[in-house]
Design a protein around this motif. Sequence first.
Motif, PDB file in Angstrom:
ATOM      1  N   PRO A  59     -69.476 -75.746 -73.006  1.00 18.06           N
ATOM      2  CA  PRO A  59     -68.505 -75.609 -71.919  1.00 18.06           C
ATOM      3  C   PRO A  59     -67.636 -76.844 -71.746  1.00 18.06           C
ATOM      4  O   PRO A  59     -68.026 -77.963 -72.134  1.00 18.06           O
ATOM      5  N   GLY A  60     -66.476 -76.651 -71.136  1.00 16.25           N
ATOM      6  CA  GLY A  60     -65.538 -77.746 -70.954  1.00 16.25           C
ATOM      7  C   GLY A  60     -66.036 -78.856 -70.061  1.00 16.25           C
ATOM      8  O   GLY A  60     -65.553 -79.985 -70.131  1.00 16.25           O
ATOM      9  N   GLU A  61     -67.019 -78.541 -69.200  1.00 16.69           N
ATOM     10  CA  GLU A  61     -67.556 -79.555 -68.293  1.00 16.69           C
ATOM     11  C   GLU A  61     -68.597 -80.451 -68.961  1.00 16.69           C
ATOM     12  O   GLU A  61     -69.055 -81.417 -68.354  1.00 16.69           O
ATOM     13  N   GLU A 112     -56.209 -87.658 -59.829  1.00 20.41           N
ATOM     14  CA  GLU A 112     -56.493 -86.535 -58.941  1.00 20.41           C
ATOM     15  C   GLU A 112     -55.715 -85.280 -59.320  1.00 20.41           C
ATOM     16  O   GLU A 112     -55.965 -84.203 -58.782  1.00 20.41           O
ATOM     17  N   LEU A 113     -54.767 -85.406 -60.238  1.00 21.42           N
ATOM     18  CA  LEU A 113     -53.912 -84.276 -60.616  1.00 21.42           C
ATOM     19  C   LEU A 113     -54.067 -83.884 -62.076  1.00 21.42           C
ATOM     20  O   LEU A 113     -53.595 -82.821 -62.484  1.00 21.42           O
ATOM     21  N   GLU A 114     -54.720 -84.714 -62.852  1.00 18.69           N
ATOM     22  CA  GLU A 114     -54.882 -84.475 -64.289  1.00 18.69           C
ATOM     23  C   GLU A 114     -55.873 -83.334 -64.559  1.00 18.69           C
ATOM     24  O   GLU A 114     -56.597 -82.877 -63.670  1.00 18.69           O
ATOM     25  N   MET A 115     -55.895 -82.897 -65.821  1.00 16.99           N
ATOM     26  CA  MET A 115     -56.926 -81.977 -66.278  1.00 16.99           C
ATOM     27  C   MET A 115     -58.290 -82.652 -66.138  1.00 16.99           C
ATOM     28  O   MET A 115     -58.392 -83.875 -66.070  1.00 16.99           O
ATOM     29  N   LEU A 116     -59.326 -81.856 -66.161  1.00 13.27           N
ATOM     30  CA  LEU A 116     -60.689 -82.295 -65.902  1.00 13.27           C
ATOM     31  C   LEU A 116     -61.059 -83.586 -66.631  1.00 13.27           C
ATOM     32  O   LEU A 116     -61.193 -83.611 -67.846  1.00 13.27           O
ATOM     33  N   GLY A 117     -61.181 -84.673 -65.882  1.00 10.53           N
ATOM     34  CA  GLY A 117     -61.690 -85.919 -66.431  1.00 10.53           C
ATOM     35  C   GLY A 117     -60.786 -86.653 -67.392  1.00 10.53           C
ATOM     36  O   GLY A 117     -61.202 -87.658 -67.983  1.00 10.53           O
ATOM     37  N   ARG A 118     -59.538 -86.224 -67.571  1.00 15.63           N
ATOM     38  CA  ARG A 118     -58.701 -86.819 -68.618  1.00 15.63           C
ATOM     39  C   ARG A 118     -58.399 -88.292 -68.349  1.00 15.63           C
ATOM     40  O   ARG A 118     -58.415 -89.112 -69.272  1.00 15.63           O
ATOM     41  N   PHE A 119     -58.103 -88.622 -67.105  1.00 20.03           N
ATOM     42  CA  PHE A 119     -57.881 -90.026 -66.779  1.00 20.03           C
ATOM     43  C   PHE A 119     -59.140 -90.844 -67.046  1.00 20.03           C
ATOM     44  O   PHE A 119     -59.093 -91.924 -67.655  1.00 20.03           O
TER      45      PHE A 119
END
Length: 270
Positions: free
Chosen positions: A187-189, A217-224
Amino acid sequence: MIKRTLVYILFLLVTSISFSQELSYKTVKNISYYPDETVGLTEYQRAQCRLDIYYPEGKKDVPVIVWFHGGGLTGGGKEIPQALKNEGYCIVGVGYRLSPKVKAATCIDDATAAVAWAFKNITDYNGDPDSIFVSGHSAGGYLALMAVMDKGRLAKYDIDANDVAGLVPFSGHTITHFTIRSERGIPGEQPIIDKFAPLYFVRNDAPPTLLITGDRELEMLGRFEENAYFYRMMKVAGQEHITQYEMQGYGHNMTHPAFPLLIKFIQEHK
């Protein structure tokens, strides 16, 4: 992790407007970067693995930007970003094969082949092989990272990855790409760091690197956070020439305000 985009935009407008007006540009499309004699070359590979080149006429040895499009390794097509035109650079927009027609890892093979092609052929389009910058957005940023950070990939083409002048991924995965994980039923998480993760190849001798992401706070999951960890581990490894920018107020599609950062980075490292 700070943003100075407006300052960079003003700087670039002042310094580049007269220069860009003096040059004329030419676009050449659909150049195959795999030789016709490539063993096992398929029709899909022949169709997808092509690039477009936008370059200034009448000026030799200009910096080169190899640009990989986004699309999650499943969509999108080669592009030459409008914001990079008329700046005196040779722009290489790369197409590559896509999942599910091929395994997503094949995209990395194609990206590496395209970078190698640029090293060996870009002088024909007034580009400087000693000033090649590798960049891209999202999946394209991931491909840029993988093609350069895993030195063994370009070494297969007798090219030292450290000869890349600079690496500038926009919002790229630094862990194993989610499409590669999805092919494995992960999974992506669930983050994975293996040979398909730029983080796996952290080293202190990599080319100068600029990491750009959207607002955490606006990026895709965890990208930052992925990029922040990559930045920190590169620093721990001894890499002094790496910077991270967080484009506050912008989400994953933060390319427009980020292009001036890429241009200034090239001016500083060409």
